[in-house]
Write a protein that holds these residues in place. Sequence first.
Motif, PDB file in Angstrom:
ATOM      1  N   ASN A 113       0.829  -1.216   0.000  1.00 47.35           N
ATOM      2  CA  ASN A 113       0.000   0.000   0.000  1.00 47.35           C
ATOM      3  C   ASN A 113       0.863   1.266   0.000  1.00 47.35           C
ATOM      4  O   ASN A 113       0.429   2.325   0.426  1.00 47.35           O
ATOM      5  N   ASN A 131      -1.202  -2.006  -4.611  1.00 47.65           N
ATOM      6  CA  ASN A 131      -2.498  -1.321  -4.617  1.00 47.65           C
ATOM      7  C   ASN A 131      -2.578  -0.191  -5.636  1.00 47.65           C
ATOM      8  O   ASN A 131      -3.584  -0.060  -6.346  1.00 47.65           O
ATOM      9  N   ASN A 182      -6.477   3.773   0.329  1.00 45.28           N
ATOM     10  CA  ASN A 182      -6.612   3.453  -1.093  1.00 45.28           C
ATOM     11  C   ASN A 182      -7.259   4.612  -1.857  1.00 45.28           C
ATOM     12  O   ASN A 182      -6.883   4.898  -2.998  1.00 45.28           O
TER      13      ASN A 182
END
Length: 328
Positions: A113, A131, A182
């Motif tokens: 991430n 991600n 995200n």
Amino acid sequence: MSDSPAQTFVSTGTLPAREAIGALVEAAYAQFREERSGRVADYIPALAEADPQAFGICVANTHGDALAVGDAGQPFSIQSVSKPFVFALVCDALGPDEAAARLGVDATGLPFNSIMAVELRADRTTNPLVNSGAIATTSLVPGASAEQRWRAVREGLSRFAGRELAFDERVYRSEAESNERNEGVAHLLRGYGRVYCDPDEATDVYTRQCSLLVTARDLAVMGATLAGGGVNPLTGQPVVSADTCRRVLAVMATAGLYERSGTWLYDVGLPGKSGVSGGIVTVSPGKGSVAVYSPPLDEAGNSVRGQLVTRYLSERLGLNLFVSAPAI
Ligand SMILES: NC(=O)CC[C@H](N)C(=O)O
């Protein structure tokens, strides 16, 4: 979709006989059953409820035979193991050159991430298996709306599995309610022109794709489809081209286990992909696939038992791609 020349020689080879695989899968299960290290992911609240003892292994070949032990039929949300399969759909639609130019195909060496990974490169691409690159990949799934893209993802992953995959609404809601990171990554990428639709819609479809339910057996069939030139071994249906498969496998080999991808390739010698729910799929090109489900993870977010079992089976089934023997 690519204009690569046809290959003169096709690497084939098969897995050992069914009885031999069965004995090794049972032995791997027995050997690693008592392994207790690792921690179940809890940054997505619904994942924290997973049973740390759950443990399943499945090996599938490119002819549709599968051998499974333990909890290989237990459903879990696919999470990041969805990423290579969505990339396969996009690579097939756009062609490998455009897909690489728009998404990047280099390992980041950083956590899945990571925001830093986006900042470090001048062109702001990462790769489809972390991600940032995965959200960008999902934004390129053909479709005129988020709804159409979501349908294409679900249908595409179901074609890889050879059955219609269910959607876990609870896991989706749980991640969607705590998804600021995200969403932030998607907006950052959009600022760089590296997300190719509305960033919130891209994140939403990505979060849905991560919430599709699979079993270890499904992952083995999905992996065997990538191993077999893109043809699903259960249904006989072509899902993506053989050319796409080799591109997807290349990215899995270099970036499938995040910052542990080098260690993985060093030990296992095969393309693989992990996810934070505890699944790992590993592909032996031309032969088949190994899938493991076991929720406790190492610090990088890779299933501990999944890595141990795959290394054990890769060594004993003769799957390592880098193995050679002296010619004289
Ligand atoms: N590594 C993973 O499996 C991450 C997937 C998860 N849905 C996330 O975006 O954080």
